[in-house]
Design a protein around this motif. Sequence first.
Motif, short mmCIF file in Angstrom:
data_model
loop_
_atom_site.label_atom_id
_atom_site.label_comp_id
_atom_site.label_asym_id
_atom_site.label_seq_id
_atom_site.Cartn_x
_atom_site.Cartn_y
_atom_site.Cartn_z
N LYS A 165 0.85 -1.20 0.00
CA LYS A 165 0.00 0.00 0.00
C LYS A 165 0.89 1.25 0.00
CE LYS A 165 -3.76 2.05 2.75
NZ LYS A 165 -3.34 3.10 3.64
N ALA A 166 1.91 1.26 0.86
CA ALA A 166 2.79 2.44 0.96
C ALA A 166 3.59 2.66 -0.32
CB ALA A 166 3.73 2.27 2.16
N VAL A 167 3.99 1.57 -0.96
CA VAL A 167 4.72 1.70 -2.23
C VAL A 167 3.78 2.24 -3.31
CG1 VAL A 167 5.86 0.38 -4.07
CG2 VAL A 167 6.47 -0.05 -1.68
N ALA A 168 2.55 1.73 -3.29
CA ALA A 168 1.58 2.15 -4.31
C ALA A 168 1.23 3.64 -4.17
CB ALA A 168 0.32 1.30 -4.20
N ASP A 169 1.10 4.13 -2.92
CA ASP A 169 0.72 5.54 -2.78
C ASP A 169 1.94 6.46 -2.72
OD1 ASP A 169 1.68 5.63 -0.13
OD2 ASP A 169 -0.29 5.29 0.76
N GLY A 170 3.12 5.90 -2.89
CA GLY A 170 4.33 6.71 -2.99
C GLY A 170 4.90 7.14 -1.65
N SER A 171 4.32 6.67 -0.54
CA SER A 171 4.86 7.10 0.76
C SER A 171 6.10 6.29 1.15
CB SER A 171 3.79 7.04 1.86
OG SER A 171 3.28 5.74 1.96
N ASN A 172 6.35 5.18 0.47
CA ASN A 172 7.62 4.46 0.67
C ASN A 172 8.32 4.33 -0.67
OD1 ASN A 172 9.62 2.36 0.85
ND2 ASN A 172 8.71 1.78 2.81
N THR A 173 9.54 4.89 -0.73
CA THR A 173 10.29 4.82 -2.00
C THR A 173 11.52 3.93 -1.87
OG1 THR A 173 11.40 6.86 -1.33
CG2 THR A 173 9.55 7.08 -2.85
N ASP A 174 11.68 3.29 -0.71
CA ASP A 174 12.82 2.36 -0.55
C ASP A 174 12.54 1.02 -1.21
OD1 ASP A 174 13.84 4.43 0.91
OD2 ASP A 174 14.66 3.16 2.50
N ARG B 160 -4.61 0.57 -16.85
CA ARG B 160 -4.41 1.17 -15.53
C ARG B 160 -2.93 1.26 -15.18
NH1 ARG B 160 -7.46 -1.33 -10.84
NH2 ARG B 160 -7.02 0.73 -9.99
N SER B 161 -2.59 2.21 -14.33
CA SER B 161 -1.20 2.34 -13.89
C SER B 161 -0.88 1.22 -12.91
CB SER B 161 -0.98 3.68 -13.21
OG SER B 161 -1.56 3.65 -11.92
N LEU B 162 0.40 0.82 -12.86
CA LEU B 162 0.79 -0.24 -11.92
C LEU B 162 0.52 0.15 -10.46
CD1 LEU B 162 4.10 -1.58 -13.49
CD2 LEU B 162 1.87 -2.68 -13.50
N PRO B 163 0.86 1.39 -10.06
CA PRO B 163 0.55 1.74 -8.66
C PRO B 163 -0.95 1.68 -8.37
CG PRO B 163 2.13 3.31 -9.58
CD PRO B 163 1.66 2.44 -10.71
N GLY B 164 -1.76 2.01 -9.36
CA GLY B 164 -3.22 1.93 -9.16
C GLY B 164 -3.65 0.50 -8.90
N VAL B 165 -3.13 -0.42 -9.71
CA VAL B 165 -3.46 -1.85 -9.54
C VAL B 165 -2.92 -2.34 -8.19
CG1 VAL B 165 -3.14 -4.17 -10.48
CG2 VAL B 165 -3.46 -2.24 -12.04
#
Length: 636
Positions: free
Chosen positions: A105-114, A137-142
Amino acid sequence: YEGHDKRSADPAAVEMLRIADREGYATIWERYEKQQPQCSYGQLGTCCRICSMGPCRIDPFGDGPTHGVCGATADTIVARNLARMAAVGSSSHSDHGRKVALLLKAVADGSNTDYQISDEKKLLAVATRLHIPITGRSLPGVAADVAAVALDCFGNQGEEPLVFMEKYMPAKRFQRLKGLEETLYKTTGAKTGLLPRAIDREAVDILHRTHFGCDHDPLSLVAQSIRCSLSDGWGGSLIATELQDILLGSPTIRPVKANLGVLEAESVNVVVHGHEPILSAKVGEMAQSEECRRAAEAIGAKRVNVVGLCCTGNEVLLRQGVGMAGNESHSELAIMTGAVDAMVVDVQCIYPALADLSSCFHTKFITTSEQAKIPGALHIQFEEQHADAIATRIIKTAIAAFPNRNKARVHIPQHSSTAIVGFTVEEILKALGGTPQPLVDLIVNGTIKGVAGIVGCNNVKVQQDFFHRVLTTELIKRDILVIGTGCWAIAAAKSGLMDLPAQDLAGSGLKAVCKQLGIPPVLHMGSCVDCSRMLNLAGAIADHLAVDISDLPLVGSAPEWTTEKAVAIGSYFVGSGIPVHLWPLPPILGGPEVTRILTQDARDLLGGWFFVEEDPVATADQMEKIIMERRGALGI
Ligand code: NFS
């Protein structure tokens, strides 16, 4: 392997145990001796500590009390204890899965970039399975949708079955469990759920129903144990496996080295131990960074050598090809080599004794999880959003310890075997040309009689790896393909059973197939949460043939089991229709009705059941017999 050292069948362990004996290092074996004789009420499961009128004990021989103070029978007590074990085991796997879902979830919403979405193909496959739209659809959206479905599986308050299970479990098995719920309702007049609703709910349900004065019915308690365990196998563990593949990359077939010989005298050795690869994968990755490489060279080390123990070891072994130092009973022995600069642990299967033992050496014993603190350890708190920096700090702590290594005390046993690992369902199907049909054909024509899934731990009550080795060798000899996970897989890897020459130990049918495909007869499918891969393989074959898993010539075993997680795995195998062998004895024999339900009634109700057997050859006989009976029932 017998007669050599009754503690271990592994030559590297035997070598290290000689040092332990000479130097007087305490080990699990020594502490086990001091515990003798162990409490027989505990062994039989008839000790109750649930309320403060107790503790109560039921004399299984009928000489003493027949009921607890509240009136609880031996069967109630045994069933409640078992249910709690299943709840703890399921929760451990599932809580691990939750963290992976939160990270996705954090990777998808961009709050974790590690971390990144490392395996797009797997993301799309999982989304498709869950009926999440993917086109355009975008990968983060999926990924956000996949994470949302996964997280909802933990906390959904509805009565409907768990979504992940519904979408992954083969149709016939799902219907059978649903049908059984209905039958039990009709025949008993009481609701008995088998299909899990939400993951957290089924564990909390057990905590509630085993509170003083609630559920006292052995059948109802056993049913809830199975239900909770199913929420692990087809829920929490499955989520851990699928989402880890998305975030860390799906394993591929590759050769690795296994046993204590993977430690390097000239390098900074970092052992990762525990279960959650979110940390260990980063440690493996950061060890390759320019910064860490330079720091290691600056103190005169060849490199930073990350190796694994137990299941987190399996995870990085499969994905990064690092060396595997050993399974559960190897954890103390690794430190005794004097060549471990840091042992980094997260959660589960970590002996607290490791802290004291490390203090006899220069080894930094580093805990990282708020859920697994150990007195005497150095705690470096892991946080996913700062993973790169924290992993780097851990490696630098190991590098700083390296100059303190006492070279005179270093003893690395020169044992390591090659193992070909990474047999995910995807990799197996790819090797078969994309469908289960070739495997089905081989089973139908009898070239392969069936498949055995072996799981679980080391246990100080069994000579380390002895049961794993003998049982596995016996099964492949009989043309039974062996797949498995966890500490069993490490035992098999260390003993060479996962290398190509092991093909020659197999029966003529299995041997020919393995030679043709270029694979070993014993397949490493991953860590213990990856038992979900075994369920999926069984499910793929079942759906392909439009039958139930319980119709297939499959059988399971946990021959050196130790933990409550193994209880959960055994229970979800049984609930999925797979008969499961256990050794050592589970703590249920003090409850005759519970024992009957699990070893006999479950056979008719679920198509899966437990059996116990102490001798590995006799176990192989029984497993083969079950496979032959199932073949007979299928008319093949
Ligand atoms: Ni499985 Fe893996 Fe090993 Fe047993 Fe522990 S490491 S999760 S529980 S001891 S096989």
